[in-house]
Scaffold this motif. Structure first.
Motif, mmCIF file in Angstrom:
data_model
loop_
_atom_site.group_PDB
_atom_site.id
_atom_site.type_symbol
_atom_site.label_atom_id
_atom_site.label_comp_id
_atom_site.label_asym_id
_atom_site.label_seq_id
_atom_site.Cartn_x
_atom_site.Cartn_y
_atom_site.Cartn_z
ATOM 1 N N VAL A 125 17.978 46.866 13.192
ATOM 2 C CA VAL A 125 19.205 47.419 13.780
ATOM 3 C C VAL A 125 19.125 48.944 13.817
ATOM 4 O O VAL A 125 19.425 49.568 14.842
ATOM 5 N N CYS A 126 18.704 49.557 12.714
ATOM 6 C CA CYS A 126 18.587 51.020 12.668
ATOM 7 C C CYS A 126 17.533 51.525 13.653
ATOM 8 O O CYS A 126 17.726 52.571 14.288
ATOM 9 N N THR A 127 16.440 50.792 13.785
ATOM 10 C CA THR A 127 15.416 51.184 14.755
ATOM 11 C C THR A 127 15.981 51.117 16.168
ATOM 12 O O THR A 127 15.741 52.026 16.974
ATOM 13 N N ALA A 128 16.742 50.085 16.458
ATOM 14 C CA ALA A 128 17.372 49.980 17.786
ATOM 15 C C ALA A 128 18.294 51.166 18.034
ATOM 16 O O ALA A 128 18.273 51.769 19.122
ATOM 17 N N ILE A 129 19.085 51.533 17.034
ATOM 18 C CA ILE A 129 19.989 52.680 17.178
ATOM 19 C C ILE A 129 19.190 53.951 17.433
ATOM 20 O O ILE A 129 19.541 54.758 18.299
ATOM 21 N N SER A 130 18.096 54.143 16.688
ATOM 22 C CA SER A 130 17.248 55.334 16.876
ATOM 23 C C SER A 130 16.685 55.384 18.293
ATOM 24 O O SER A 130 16.685 56.444 18.930
ATOM 25 N N LEU A 131 16.178 54.258 18.756
ATOM 26 C CA LEU A 131 15.572 54.227 20.087
ATOM 27 C C LEU A 131 16.614 54.436 21.182
ATOM 28 O O LEU A 131 16.382 55.201 22.130
ATOM 29 N N TYR A 144 26.865 63.590 26.224
ATOM 30 C CA TYR A 144 26.553 62.685 25.105
ATOM 31 C C TYR A 144 25.425 63.223 24.234
ATOM 32 O O TYR A 144 25.180 62.709 23.156
ATOM 33 N N LYS A 145 24.724 64.248 24.724
ATOM 34 C CA LYS A 145 23.508 64.706 24.050
ATOM 35 C C LYS A 145 23.758 65.113 22.597
ATOM 36 O O LYS A 145 23.051 64.665 21.697
ATOM 37 N N LYS A 146 24.727 65.955 22.343
ATOM 38 C CA LYS A 146 24.970 66.473 20.991
ATOM 39 C C LYS A 146 25.340 65.366 20.001
ATOM 40 O O LYS A 146 24.722 65.273 18.930
ATOM 41 N N PRO A 147 26.315 64.484 20.316
ATOM 42 C CA PRO A 147 26.620 63.425 19.337
ATOM 43 C C PRO A 147 25.447 62.450 19.138
ATOM 44 O O PRO A 147 25.219 61.967 18.024
ATOM 45 N N MET A 148 24.689 62.199 20.196
ATOM 46 C CA MET A 148 23.531 61.307 20.062
ATOM 47 C C MET A 148 22.443 61.962 19.203
ATOM 48 O O MET A 148 21.780 61.286 18.421
#
Length: 191
Positions: A125-131, A144-148
């Motif tokens: 799940v964390c890897t999916a979020i990172s990707l 969206y760049k800064k919050p991402m």
């Protein structure tokens, strides 16, 4: 977890993902240490001052430092693309009979096994979020760049935590109840 042999597909995918993660960590490490923009800017300013050249303001030196480290950081992006592809393959291979996902919800699991399965589920799940956040940073709307980026930068913490747990668990297993685990994940055969 049961003693098992690992197929060539399993081993290849495991090591490709592991190597890609290590290379991603290396680019992060370089960016946060030797190639950190303020550090590089300081080196530039010190060099110019020592040689009597034109002085640069701190902001100008940081702009130059970012340009110097940009090619190295591009590798982080390339490795991110590679990991995205490997992750998608990892999600697909269970449908072809390889690398089944172990569910922590399965009844009758020992507490240790259930813990291991939860760790892997959280890791995926964390890897999916990172990707996903990395792809949004690169291709998504600019607002969206800064919050991402803030979410994406937290990735290093789960990854380092997972690596520590993974290596620790492998070593404990190797020296207790799963002798030959390391040789099986490398060669596919218990030594």
């Amino acid at each position: 977890m049961e003693n098992r042999n690992y197929s060539k597909v399993y081993r290849t995918l495991h090591w490709l993902i592991a190597i890609t993660f290590i290379l991603l960590l290396l680019t992060i490490f370089l960016r946060k240490t030797w190639m950190e923009k303020n550090h590089v800017a300081g080196i530039i300013q010190a060099f110019l001052a020592e040689n009597g050249s034109v002085a640069l303001s701190n902001d100008e030196a940081i702009v130059l430092a970012k340009k110097i480290r940009k090619p190295m950081w591009n590798w982080h992006i390339y490795f991110g693309y590679v990991l995205t592809g490997l992750y998608c393959i990892r999600l697909a291979v269970p449908f072809f009979g390889e690398m089944k996902f172990a569910s922590p919800f399965k009844a009758g699991l020992a507490a240790k096994t259930k813990f291991q399965y939860w760790i892997y589920l959280v890791f995926y799940v964390c890897t999916a979020i990172s990707l996903i956040t990395g792809l949004i940073i690169k291709f998504g709307p600019k607002n969206y760049k800064k919050p991402m980026e803030e979410i994406h930068e937290l990735s290093i913490y789960y990854l380092v935590g997972f690596i520590i747990l993974h290596f620790g668990g492998v070593l404990i297993a190797e020296f207790t109840n799963q002798k030959g685990l390391i040789s099986r994940i490398i060669s596919g055969v218990k030594k």
